[in-house]
Motif scaffolding. Sequence first.
Motif, PDB file in Angstrom:
ATOM      1  N   THR A   9      42.605   6.706  13.795  1.00 20.81           N
ATOM      2  CA  THR A   9      42.269   7.913  12.641  1.00 20.81           C
ATOM      3  C   THR A   9      41.796   9.267  12.595  1.00 20.81           C
ATOM      4  O   THR A   9      42.099  10.244  11.711  1.00 20.81           O
ATOM      5  CB  THR A   9      42.854   7.118  10.843  1.00 20.81           C
ATOM      6  OG1 THR A   9      43.659   5.708  11.652  1.00 20.81           O
ATOM      7  CG2 THR A   9      43.204   7.870  10.006  1.00 20.81           C
ATOM      8  N   ALA A  13      42.264  12.824  12.934  1.00 20.67           N
ATOM      9  CA  ALA A  13      41.852  13.790  11.721  1.00 20.67           C
ATOM     10  C   ALA A  13      41.815  15.158  11.969  1.00 20.67           C
ATOM     11  O   ALA A  13      41.066  15.810  11.579  1.00 20.67           O
ATOM     12  CB  ALA A  13      41.324  13.322  10.486  1.00 20.67           C
ATOM     13  N   GLY A  16      43.747  17.366  13.952  1.00 15.83           N
ATOM     14  CA  GLY A  16      44.234  17.871  12.632  1.00 15.83           C
ATOM     15  C   GLY A  16      42.985  19.308  12.398  1.00 15.83           C
ATOM     16  O   GLY A  16      43.776  20.455  11.791  1.00 15.83           O
ATOM     17  N   ILE A  60      45.336  18.103   5.460  1.00 16.67           N
ATOM     18  CA  ILE A  60      44.800  16.567   6.521  1.00 16.67           C
ATOM     19  C   ILE A  60      44.677  15.455   5.408  1.00 16.67           C
ATOM     20  O   ILE A  60      44.293  13.559   5.744  1.00 16.67           O
ATOM     21  CB  ILE A  60      43.519  16.729   6.992  1.00 16.67           C
ATOM     22  CG1 ILE A  60      43.597  17.310   8.429  1.00 16.67           C
ATOM     23  CG2 ILE A  60      43.018  15.595   7.831  1.00 16.67           C
ATOM     24  CD1 ILE A  60      44.258  17.222   9.431  1.00 16.67           C
ATOM     25  N   LEU A 292      49.225  11.909  10.211  1.00 20.60           N
ATOM     26  CA  LEU A 292      48.266  12.302  11.092  1.00 20.60           C
ATOM     27  C   LEU A 292      48.798  13.207  12.159  1.00 20.60           C
ATOM     28  O   LEU A 292      48.662  14.691  12.720  1.00 20.60           O
ATOM     29  CB  LEU A 292      46.975  12.359  10.795  1.00 20.60           C
ATOM     30  CG  LEU A 292      45.606  11.902  10.125  1.00 20.60           C
ATOM     31  CD1 LEU A 292      44.759  10.886  10.180  1.00 20.60           C
ATOM     32  CD2 LEU A 292      45.574  13.530   9.155  1.00 20.60           C
TER      33      LEU A 292
END
Length: 333
Positions: A9, A13, A16, A60, A292
């Motif tokens: 994750t 992130a 992104g 985000i 995401l």
Amino acid sequence: MTAASVLVTAVLAWAGIVNGVTDIDSARLLATLLPAGEHVADPLDRAEWVALVQLRLPRIVMAVVAGVGLALCGATMQIITGNPMASPFTTGISNAAAFGASLAILGGLTVAGSTMLGTVLCAFVGAVLCSLLVLAIAGVTRMGPTVLILAGIALSYLFAALAASVQYVADEQQLASIIHWTFGDLGRASWPQIAGASVVVCAAAVHTLSNARNYTRLVAGDEVARSLGVPVGRLRVEVGVIVTVVAATIISITGVIGFVGLVAPHIAAMLVGSDERYRLPLAALVGAALLLAADLVGRLVLSPVIIPVGIVVSLVGVPLFVWLILREGRWAR
């Protein structure tokens, strides 16, 4: 497994943040964030930093908040209904929210001088009213989860028809705005909206995770759960209220984002099993990672055109949904 999910994750992130229509050099971003980082690379200039904070970062953070909230709502709905195909939108709130937003756009409603805030408020009210109707029908009939699902399906069709009626009488500009709202887009979220959604999702997460043991017992059946001291009726009411508030809050801000609440709990179950003490937190992380990833794909695949995350999630979610149906069918035989 949870640690690996947190890492995935976090990587998504970061990807992104630095990737998009205009890429941001990771070294320059680190130079901006870290003390004495200017000795490593040139920090971001003021225009780049403002664009990052006001445009890139909100989507985000909203992806994480929405992914966590929808995944936990989906997992708890599947538990209390005993239906592995249940989702946060089982009670029909997505179409009700779309109807509320459509009315606001058609009427040009403004709240505190903001048409966006008016749309968000109407979408929220529509979603909450629909869910309350479903819960009231289920409560009056006292027939439990089955009526909850059937009433949700019926009201979903009703509000879909009402939303379509609004679209039919809207002019071209209004129709474009209505359709764009229904796509599901993380880019429209503002920091105050994200803050409000974060408070709601965090409160729901605390309640959900603190009752993980009770959910595990409930999966074994109502009678077993009651014999082990689980307040089944009260827990179902609490979950219904929490799912209503969380899902309504998220979709009123982002628009309709489907399938995350459906598939994230199943992916988590495949990874760690059915013990809710482990499945629920992992489902939350999987939901955040899915959104995401979908948002990143939507911004990169046809750059500089940004595909709304709701479309990307549906394109990925439909095959997953079909696979889950086939998987459940094999179990049923």
